[in-house]
Design a protein around this motif. Structure first.
Motif, PDB file in Angstrom:
ATOM      1  N   ASP A   1       3.595   2.370 -34.577  1.00  0.00           N
ATOM      2  CA  ASP A   1       3.951   3.900 -34.775  1.00  0.00           C
ATOM      3  C   ASP A   1       3.136   4.391 -36.263  1.00  0.00           C
ATOM      4  O   ASP A   1       2.743   3.436 -36.825  1.00  0.00           O
ATOM      5  CB  ASP A   1       5.495   4.099 -35.049  1.00  0.00           C
ATOM      6  N   GLN A   2       3.197   5.423 -36.593  1.00  0.00           N
ATOM      7  CA  GLN A   2       2.741   5.938 -37.903  1.00  0.00           C
ATOM      8  C   GLN A   2       3.415   6.006 -39.040  1.00  0.00           C
ATOM      9  O   GLN A   2       2.983   6.073 -40.226  1.00  0.00           O
ATOM     10  CB  GLN A   2       2.099   7.178 -37.801  1.00  0.00           C
ATOM     11  N   LEU A   3       4.755   5.788 -38.951  1.00  0.00           N
ATOM     12  CA  LEU A   3       5.540   5.801 -40.094  1.00  0.00           C
ATOM     13  C   LEU A   3       6.108   4.597 -40.471  1.00  0.00           C
ATOM     14  O   LEU A   3       5.970   4.348 -42.033  1.00  0.00           O
ATOM     15  CB  LEU A   3       7.060   6.481 -39.641  1.00  0.00           C
TER      16      LEU A   3
ATOM     17  N   ARG B   1       5.664  14.947 -34.913  1.00  0.00           N
ATOM     18  CA  ARG B   1       6.601  15.925 -35.392  1.00  0.00           C
ATOM     19  C   ARG B   1       7.905  14.894 -35.697  1.00  0.00           C
ATOM     20  O   ARG B   1       8.444  15.071 -36.872  1.00  0.00           O
ATOM     21  CB  ARG B   1       7.067  16.458 -34.408  1.00  0.00           C
ATOM     22  N   THR B   2       8.499  14.043 -34.757  1.00  0.00           N
ATOM     23  CA  THR B   2       9.716  13.183 -35.013  1.00  0.00           C
ATOM     24  C   THR B   2       9.254  12.259 -36.125  1.00  0.00           C
ATOM     25  O   THR B   2      10.242  12.165 -37.100  1.00  0.00           O
ATOM     26  CB  THR B   2       9.730  12.291 -33.918  1.00  0.00           C
ATOM     27  N   GLU B   3       8.291  11.673 -36.601  1.00  0.00           N
ATOM     28  CA  GLU B   3       7.917  10.864 -37.764  1.00  0.00           C
ATOM     29  C   GLU B   3       7.941  11.769 -39.034  1.00  0.00           C
ATOM     30  O   GLU B   3       8.840  10.971 -39.941  1.00  0.00           O
ATOM     31  CB  GLU B   3       6.504  10.234 -37.305  1.00  0.00           C
ATOM     32  N   ARG B   4       7.478  13.139 -39.065  1.00  0.00           N
ATOM     33  CA  ARG B   4       7.711  13.940 -40.326  1.00  0.00           C
ATOM     34  C   ARG B   4       9.070  14.033 -40.290  1.00  0.00           C
ATOM     35  O   ARG B   4       9.518  13.797 -41.599  1.00  0.00           O
ATOM     36  CB  ARG B   4       6.792  15.264 -39.810  1.00  0.00           C
TER      37      ARG B   4
ATOM     38  N   ASP C   1      -5.260   4.302 -42.108  1.00  0.00           N
ATOM     39  CA  ASP C   1      -4.970   4.948 -43.390  1.00  0.00           C
ATOM     40  C   ASP C   1      -3.993   4.138 -44.254  1.00  0.00           C
ATOM     41  O   ASP C   1      -4.215   4.212 -45.555  1.00  0.00           O
ATOM     42  CB  ASP C   1      -4.441   6.205 -42.921  1.00  0.00           C
ATOM     43  N   PRO C   2      -3.045   3.320 -43.970  1.00  0.00           N
ATOM     44  CA  PRO C   2      -2.156   2.729 -44.734  1.00  0.00           C
ATOM     45  C   PRO C   2      -3.227   1.664 -45.407  1.00  0.00           C
ATOM     46  O   PRO C   2      -2.861   1.260 -46.597  1.00  0.00           O
ATOM     47  CB  PRO C   2      -1.118   2.028 -43.755  1.00  0.00           C
TER      48      PRO C   2
ATOM     49  N   LEU D   1       5.747  -7.706 -35.653  1.00  0.00           N
ATOM     50  CA  LEU D   1       6.356  -8.434 -34.480  1.00  0.00           C
ATOM     51  C   LEU D   1       5.895  -7.323 -33.581  1.00  0.00           C
ATOM     52  O   LEU D   1       5.554  -7.550 -32.342  1.00  0.00           O
ATOM     53  CB  LEU D   1       7.689  -8.738 -34.716  1.00  0.00           C
ATOM     54  N   ARG D   2       6.290  -6.066 -33.610  1.00  0.00           N
ATOM     55  CA  ARG D   2       6.259  -5.049 -32.653  1.00  0.00           C
ATOM     56  C   ARG D   2       4.545  -4.782 -32.423  1.00  0.00           C
ATOM     57  O   ARG D   2       4.270  -4.731 -31.213  1.00  0.00           O
ATOM     58  CB  ARG D   2       6.516  -3.800 -33.248  1.00  0.00           C
TER      59      ARG D   2
END
Lengths: 245, 57, 548
Positions: C152-154, C6-9, C73-74, C207-208
């Motif tokens: 993360d996904q974003l 949700r936050t990423e959206r 996916d990316p 790096l993350r």
């Protein structure tokens, strides 16, 4: 020794710093001394800056990607010098932001093309190169002649160049659009201003053959005609001699 | 950068450049052939071949 | 999208709105300038993206079980984007080649003249194709070698979509006449600033992920990818320092002039070759080649030595582009010396790759994908030798400014970069989309032979034309004057220019065959439902159960 390196690869940040360290010194060592190079190379006290019209022409030269096929850098080789003229000196491109030395000669070098051909030849050649050189593979730039030059913003261009170190005066900046018009329209009052600000030897011509307007063709031909002629330090300096090939 | 003479800068460039090259080359070779590192390198080389089908929890 | 929380959206939507505002400002500020058109383009992309997010905003949120899988996916998007860019870029390249055969193929339009579409070709293949392939494979490789999912996904989407926006701005800009004229760094200031933002996010994402790694040792591929990201950032920022005419103008003036500018440009230019076209792709090779061959790299130590060798030798060599010019001679000599030294780490890499295959030659014979990678290593060795050779001053006096340089570049670009990328993509497409294999092994074979034939025809044509050209320019007759006019040399080039364009066409057809093959592979239903625990390698190796 190995302990240090072992930690290095386990910890990402020191590793990143090591890469930056390894990769930056080479560039620094080669580039930094070039910023003090004016202490050693030839100077050209009488060198003038590009007029607004020539500058606009230079920007068209860049826009059309002419640098992809034409170099502006004559090397210190015998055949280069005999074909194109005195080898290029560092000082000759000191007002060139960016430089247009080029990397490929699909067409000939243009560092000293100024004054070699008439304005009329350039106009025909740019409009369709095959009208004067049947074997040419250069594209035809038919739209230059029918496109009005954008001069209204030339003050901003000169101002930006002054910020990066080109010595344009307030007077030059204030009169930039007028000077662009004047240089392409001899005999008008505006033309006198160009001579006053940029010197007696400045070409003032209806470059594209039609006075009364300023086209992109005017600008580009004005630029081509000044190439190699901003200073005479190459011809009047130390005797023109080529290094061994 | 006019506060430093061109010749000084050129001299600095040339000498630093040389030492930098020699020292780094030596350091890297020593590191790569340091006997104690051998095992970890061999493990690393094999690590991509197996056990990587999903993140380790 | 389905994997975004949700936050990423919400953040994605906010980013698109921000982008729309930026586009709007550019439209307003650049009304009288080509800048306004780019503003409109950005605005369009942002509006389109926002609607995309809004339309899927209320779709079910991803469960926590997603964290037990890699986020691919990316990478899938990046692979597809790379293939689209390569088809487009090779097409433009072949068009440019035919323009030198028949200059009237511009159809009297401004946007299609040689000087404008040549950078379209170079940017599309280097940054569009190469860049997307590097980003896609780096995400793939770093997750697997770290045994960790992307943080993360974003951010991976931000990197990929942002990077492609940069490429589109660049390519459309050239056709509109927006260019800095700095070779391989032509995009103007606003696109450059945008790329810096994208690149920082890319670096931080990398790096993350590494920080989350479960495998203590950082695999050597990641070293190369990291060097690629870091040094390209450094080069890009320094080389593109410029003062824009105004905030409403696309045009800017470089901070440097003349000789400093030339050195900066070629310091950038050659290191773009080093860290974009070499380092990054070596990272690709060190992962995909051992993986596909099923054998660890021949010598891990050698790969470390070559890594540091490449990282610190390459940066010095840019000045070999400026032999016999107004650049001080000691800088030229330094560039030449390091260019020759560079042969050591380069051949160490190429030899290491070929020795990895030693003992698996039967696989190379049967598997065109592995053969792509092998030929890439061979061309890498050949091209680096040629490069060191051409950097020697007397050789350079003949080769510089001629088609020999073009031949050299394409031996590297077609033979090394494109081949290793095609090999890696053919290897990773079935893994990414969970298929058993590519749709057609025979079409991979067809692509391989077209690519190899195209490269050889191209490179030989340019070697010939370059050497002929260089010799004609310096030929003297008995009376001591130059024998040939420039136009004479131009006429002599004609047959070679035809051959080159044909070679390019073969390579283009090969790439199109590859696109078709990938499309069919992706479209086909998974041949068998894979259990979550099976390995993504076709030849199954014992999978280690993840420790929960």
């Amino acid at each position: 020794m190995f302990g240090f390196h072992y930690r290095l690869e386990r910890k990402t940040i020191p590793f990143v710093l090591a890469i930056i360290g390894a990769a930056s010194i080479g560039g620094f060592v080669e580039i930094a001394p070039l910023f003090t190079i004016h202490q050693t190379v030839e100077s050209a006290p009488n060198m003038r800056v590009y007029t607004p019209l020539e500058l606009a022409g230079r920007n068209i030269y860049i826009r059309e990607g002419c640098y992809a096929c034409h170099s502006q850098m004559i090397r210190t080789l015998r055949d280069d010098v005999e074909r194109y003229g005195h080898y290029s000196l560092a000082v000759e491109s000191k007002y060139d932001h960016p430089m247009l030395w080029g990397s490929k000669r699909t067409g000939p070098d243009l560092a000293r093309i100024g004054g070699k051909y008439s304005d009329a030849w350039h106009v025909i050649h740019l409009n369709n190169p095959r009208d004067v050189v049947p074997e040419s593979v250069m594209p035809a730039y038919t739209w230059l002649k029918r496109t009005e030059l954008r001069t209204a913003d030339l003050r901003l261009h000169l101002k930006a160049l002054r910020e990066v170190g080109v010595p344009y005066t307030d007077d030059m900046i204030a009169n930039a659009p007028a000077d662009a018009y004047g240089q392409a329209n001899p005999g008008t009052p505006l033309a006198d201003g160009v001579i006053k600000r940029y010197g007696e030897t400045t070409d003032v011509n209806a470059f594209d053959g039609s006075p009364g307007n300023v086209t992109e063709m005017d600008a580009l031909v004005a630029y081509l005609q000044i190439l190699g002629r901003l200073t005479d330090v190459a011809s009047n300096g130390p005797a023109a001699g080529a290094a061994e090939p | 950068m006019t506060f430093i003479a061109h010749d000084t800068l050129v001299w600095l460039s040339k000498s630093i450049g040389l030492f930098y090259l020699l020292i780094l080359s030596a350091a890297v070779v020593v590191y790569a052939y340091w006997p104690a590192n051998r095992k970890s390198f061999e493990r690393a080389a094999k690590s991509i071949i197996e056990g990587e089908d999903r993140p380790w929890g | 999208m389905a994997q975004l929380t949700r936050t990423e959206r919400q953040i994605a939507l906010a980013l698109f709105v921000g982008l729309a505002v930026a586009g709007l400002l550019m439209v307003a500020g650049g009304r009288a300038d080509p800048l306004g058109l780019h503003g409109a383009l950005i605005l369009g992309v942002a509006v389109f993206g926002s609607f995309g997010i809004i339309s899927k905003y209320y779709e079910p949120l991803p469960g926590a079980d997603r964290l037990r899988e890699y986020y691919d996916d990316p990478s899938k998007f990046g692979v597809v984007a790379a293939m689209v860019w390569v088809a487009f870029g090779l097409f433009m390249g072949d068009w440019v080649a035919w323009l030198l055969v028949n200059p009237d193929l511009t159809f009297d339009a401004a946007w299609s003249s040689f000087g404008r579409i040549r950078p379209v070709h170079t940017t599309s293949v280097i940054f569009g194709f190469g860049g997307n392939a590097l980003i896609a494979t780096s995400f793939y490789v770093m997750q697997r070698t770290s045994r960790a999912r992307l943080p993360d996904q974003l951010s991976p989407w931000f990197v990929l979509l942002g990077y492609n926006l940069f490429c589109i701005l660049a390519v459309t800009g050239y056709m509109l006449g927006i260019t800095q004229s700095r070779e391989y760094a032509e995009p103007e200031w606003y696109a450059d600033i945008w790329l810096v933002v994208v690149w920082i996010v890319y670096f931080v994402t990398y790096l993350r992920t590494l920080a989350r790694r479960k495998e203590p040792h950082i695999y050597v591929s990641n070293w190369y990818y990291l060097a690629f990201i870091l040094v390209v950032a450094m080069l890009h920022i320094v080389n593109n320092l410029a003062v824009p005419v105004s905030l409403g103008h696309a045009k800017s003036y470089s901070l440097f002039s003349g000789v400093q500018d030339a050195m900066t440009e070629w310091w950038y230019g050659h290191n773009a070759v080093a860290f974009f076209l070499t380092s990054g792709f070596l990272g690709m090779m060190y992962y995909f080649m051992p993986k596909r061959a099923g054998r660890p790299i021949f010598s891990y130590r050698l790969s470390i030595i070559s890594f540091w060798g490449i990282t610190f030798f390459y940066i010095w060599v840019g000045s070999h582009h400026l032999h016999y010019t107004a650049l001080p001679q000691w800088v030229q000599t330094l560039g030449m010396t390091f260019s020759v030294l560079l042969l050591v780490p380069s051949w160490a890499s190429a030899g290491n790759a070929l020795l990895t295959l030693n003992g698996a030659w039967h696989k190379v014979r049967d598997d065109a994908t592995l053969r792509f990678m092998m030929i890439a290593a061979v061309f890498y060795g050949l091209t680096t030798f040629e490069g060191s050779f051409m950097a020697i001053r007397p050789v350079n006096s003949l080769s510089h400014y001629t088609d020999w340089t073009i031949g050299h570049v394409h031996a590297g670009a077609l033979g090394w970069v494109a081949m290793i990328t095609f090999g890696s993509i053919y290897a990773s497409v079935p893994w990414l989309w969970k298929r058993d294999a590519m749709y057609s092994a025979r079409l991979v074979e067809v692509h391989f032979w077209l690519a190899l034939a195209g490269t050889i025809v191209y490179v030989f044509a340019m070697w010939n034309s370059g050497i002929v050209q260089g010799l004609m320019w310096r030929t003297y007759n008995e009376s001591g004057t130059l024998t040939y006019s420039f136009v004479d040399s131009l006429i002599a080039m004609h047959p070679y220019y035809i051959a080159r364009a044909v070679g390019g066409l073969l390579f283009l057809i090969g790439a199109l065959v590859g696109c078709y093959n990938m499309y069919m592979t992706i479209r086909a239903a998974p041949q068998r439902k894979r259990l979550a625990s099976t390995s993504d390698m076709p030849a199954a190796v014992p999978a280690i159960a993840p420790a929960e």
